[in-house]
Design an enzyme around this catalytic site. Structure first.
Site, PDB file in Angstrom:
ATOM      1  N   ASP A   1       0.827  -1.205   0.000  1.00  0.00           N
ATOM      2  CA  ASP A   1       0.000   0.000   0.000  1.00  0.00           C
ATOM      3  C   ASP A   1       0.860   1.254   0.000  1.00  0.00           C
ATOM      4  OD1 ASP A   1       0.822  -0.632   2.693  1.00  0.00           O
ATOM      5  OD2 ASP A   1      -0.601   0.851   3.434  1.00  0.00           O
TER       6      ASP A   1
ATOM      7  N   GLU B   1       0.100  -1.277   5.610  1.00  0.00           N
ATOM      8  CA  GLU B   1       1.148  -0.872   6.542  1.00  0.00           C
ATOM      9  C   GLU B   1       1.066   0.608   6.874  1.00  0.00           C
ATOM     10  OE1 GLU B   1       5.282   0.604   7.632  1.00  0.00           O
ATOM     11  OE2 GLU B   1       3.913   1.223   6.037  1.00  0.00           O
TER      12      GLU B   1
END
Length: 409
Positions: free
Chosen positions: A80, A174
């Site tokens: 991400d 994350e």
């Protein structure tokens, strides 16, 4: 290395921005698009134990090619990108053989200036990849993903490099603090691992902030302003009072190194209710507890001062300093340092003024320091990375595999 940039550009063009307001995992569907791409590439490389679960955790293994028992080591990156700036329609550009001065980002007025970012002064002669000034680049952490995949592809193509089992893990979410939440350490089956999620060349990190979120909720009373005298209590005024009680010299913009801070990162204002979102950071557990107690003290003091309205505080620990979990295994750090030195990289051991998946994973039983990607200015439109830095990261990963084999053969 000829595939490194091709991979990186392919990955950054897939929109994978995570969303902290969504409770599901992954928080955005786009992360699955990258995961599926990576899964296909792993299959083409002939990796073993490839799995992509319903929560977008992707794992695979390059099997050992030696008969001796070499510890299985892992390399981890997150798929991400940060919510701080758009990750949609990323258009990277390469500035070849940078010789100084401002770099124009795209066709607008936005520039990358060495006055604002003096690290550029150390990168003359390098090939620099930037954004076009409208989005972040996504080097955090798609550079890490590309570097791991390139290193693994090289090892597949060069079986003469001996190694034990090499475990690969790519995580979702994350950037919103959830990357390690559903990571199956037992399934991953590495004895230790490295996140490839750092910044400039040479960074080697095994300590990070202790992290706590602090939600301050200020309650007031809303009535029509025409009849408000003696009745209205504006919660935004209460919130302003609280913020003025916080130490102005202990904020991110006023601290560095091992100094902790309080950071007001969000606000949801209205007359009746205002929510202040803080994060608290400190490298020591004791210091973090003192900071939490300080915020509670200020809330209590303000409540005593208020004739009307009230303030509430909710504290939630996010992650802890991984140093206490990594230090018992000094060989993990020594191997990384030796690999860097052999790749003509000077190790720069420094604390992470933030957190990584590795911090959480270390407390789940997988010691996991952090290694550089070669990038700068993450989370914004001025993000950039050097081609040379990415290549050095690939070399360090490969050399780490070699050094581990040498140590245990």
């Amino acid at each position: 290395m000829d595939k490194l940039l091709e991979r990186f550009f392919r990955y950054v063009r897939i929109e994978t921005q995570s969303d902290g307001d969504v409770a599901s995992c992954p928080s955005t569907a786009g992360q699955f698009n990258l995961a599926q791409q990576l899964k296909s590439e792993m299959e083409e490389l002939g990796l073993s134990d490839i799995s992509l679960d319903e929560h977008c955790y992707l794992m695979a293994r390059l099997p050992s090619n030696v008969s001796v028992d070499i510890p299985a080591i892992g390399f981890i990156a997150h798929m991400d990108t940060a919510p701080d700036a758009s990750g949609l329609n990323v258009k990277p550009q390469i500035v070849e053989n940078y010789q100084g001065g401002d770099i124009a980002l795209g066709i607008g007025d936005e520039v990358l200036s060495p006055i604002q970012y003096p690290d550029l002064n150390k990168l003359h002669g390098h090939n620099i990849i930037t954004t076009d000034g409208t989005t972040l680049l996504g080097a955090d952490n798609k550079a890490g993903v590309a570097e791991i995949m390139t290193a693994i592809a090289y090892l597949v193509a060069h079986p003469e490099i001996k190694h034990g089992d090499i475990c690969i893990g790519f995580t979702p979410d994350e950037e919103i603090g959830r990357g390690a939440n559903l990571f199956d350490v037992e399934k991953f089956n590495a004895q230790w691992a490295y996140t490839i999620d750092g910044g400039p060349v040479g960074e080697l990190e095994f300590e990070n902030f202790n992290a706590t979120s602090a939600d301050v909720v200020c309650y007031g009373t809303n009535v029509h302003p025409g009849t408000a005298k003696g009745k209205m209590v504006n919660s935004m005024n209460i919130a302003a009072q609280f913020q003025l009680m916080m130490p102005s010299n202990e904020t991110p913009e006023a601290t560095e190194g091992y100094e902790g801070f309080y950071h007001l990162k969000s606000m949801k204002p209205s007359v009746a209710k205002t929510e202040l979102g803080y994060i608290i950071r400190d490298f020591s557990r004791e210091g973090q507890e003192q900071r939490k107690a300080f915020m509670q003290q200020k809330v209590d003091e303000l409540n005593l001062q208020l004739e009307k309205g009230r303030v509430e505080l909710v504290l939630t620990d996010s992650y802890f300093n991984m140093r206490e979990m990594v230090e018992p295994y000094p060989h993990i750090i020594e191997l990384a340092k030796a690999a860097m030195i052999e790749c003509d990289v000077q190790p720069e051991i420094k604390p992470i003024r933030g957190g990584t998946d590795g911090a959480r994973l270390s407390f789940k039983g997988l010691p996991c320091p952090n290694i550089f990607t070669g990038g700068y200015n993450f989370h914004g439109i001025h993000e950039f990375i050097t081609v040379e830095g990415m290549e050095k990261a690939v070399n360090v990963i490969i050399k780490l595999v070699e050094k581990t084999t040498e140590k245990y053969s």
